[in-house]
Enzyme design. Structure first.
Site, short mmCIF file in Angstrom:
data_model
loop_
_atom_site.label_atom_id
_atom_site.label_comp_id
_atom_site.label_asym_id
_atom_site.label_seq_id
_atom_site.Cartn_x
_atom_site.Cartn_y
_atom_site.Cartn_z
N CYS A 83 -3.60 -12.95 -3.36
CA CYS A 83 -4.24 -12.81 -2.06
C CYS A 83 -5.53 -11.98 -2.19
CB CYS A 83 -3.27 -12.25 -1.03
SG CYS A 83 -3.81 -12.46 0.68
N HIS A 188 0.70 -16.19 -1.14
CA HIS A 188 1.66 -15.19 -1.64
C HIS A 188 2.82 -15.93 -2.32
CE1 HIS A 188 0.14 -11.45 0.19
NE2 HIS A 188 -0.33 -12.26 1.12
N GLU A 190 5.27 -14.69 -3.85
CA GLU A 190 6.51 -13.94 -3.61
C GLU A 190 7.11 -14.23 -2.24
OE1 GLU A 190 3.38 -11.31 -1.79
OE2 GLU A 190 3.51 -12.71 -3.49
#
Length: 206
Positions: A83, A188, A190
């Site tokens: 990001c 992202h 994750e």
């Protein structure tokens, strides 16, 4: 060789979520606060949330700039920006004025409206990618895979060889970049379920 993984903590970033995702891959990442420790690792994540200016200012204030640049120049190491952590790899950013980036991957980061996006910003939620160039980071990843985004700014990349995948939201913008041993995702991983875990696994296994 044992893969040693670190997450840089410079005061801005979604560190706990990333740490937990890596743990699901049986990777015990170390969260590091000292720039000198970066050289002890093979794979390093540079996370980031918030503004470009805040992120790059903290990188410099806490002494990370030289260490990150030296680490990225070692072709036996690998760096992954996420990001805003990807955005600050650029030459310049234009959020809250003009800021000098790390200048690791040539290009500027500008507001998406300025680049022609007329949709509501920030761009928040799930969106798909279009893979343009081959990279180890996209191994075993179907084209049009969905990832989770939160961004109003995007990377205007200079060298198209470093552009791995794009995403459409009013404009087409880089969502995965890769120059040699340096990788970046605008989304992202994750927070991106199975596809995001595959991206993380590809980086760790590379």
């Amino acid at each position: 060789m044992t893969t040693k993984v670190a997450i840089i903590n410079y005061g801005i970033g979604n560190i706990r979520s990333l740490y937990n995702s890596l743990k699901k891959l049986n990777v015990e990442a170390e969260i590091i606060l000292d720039p000198e420790l970066i050289y002890n690792f093979n794979k390093v994540f540079l996370p980031g949330v918030g503004s470009y200016k805040d992120a790059i200012d903290l990188i410099r204030k806490k002494g990370w700039e030289k260490s990150i640049k030296n680490f990225s120049s070692d072709k036996n190491k690998k760096l992954f920006g996420i990001c805003v952590g990807m955005q600050i790899l650029s030459t310049y950013g234009y959020e809250y004025g003009k800021s000098n980036g790390l200048d690791i991957i040539k290009g500027d980061v500008e507001h998406m409206n300025k680049q022609g996006c007329n949709l509501k910003l920030p761009h928040i939620g799930w969106n798909s990618i279009n893979i343009l160039n081959k990279s180890l980071i996209t191994d075993n990843l179907p084209n049009d895979s969905d990832f989770y985004f939160v961004n109003s700014y995007s990377f205007k990349i200079v060298n198209s060889d470093a552009l791995i995948a794009t995403t459409k939201y009013g404009i087409e913008f880089p969502s995965i970049i890769n120059k040699y041993n340096v990788f970046g995702t605008q989304f992202h991983p994750e927070k991106s379920s199975k596809a995001g875990m595959q991206i993380l696994k590809n980086f760790i296994d590379a």
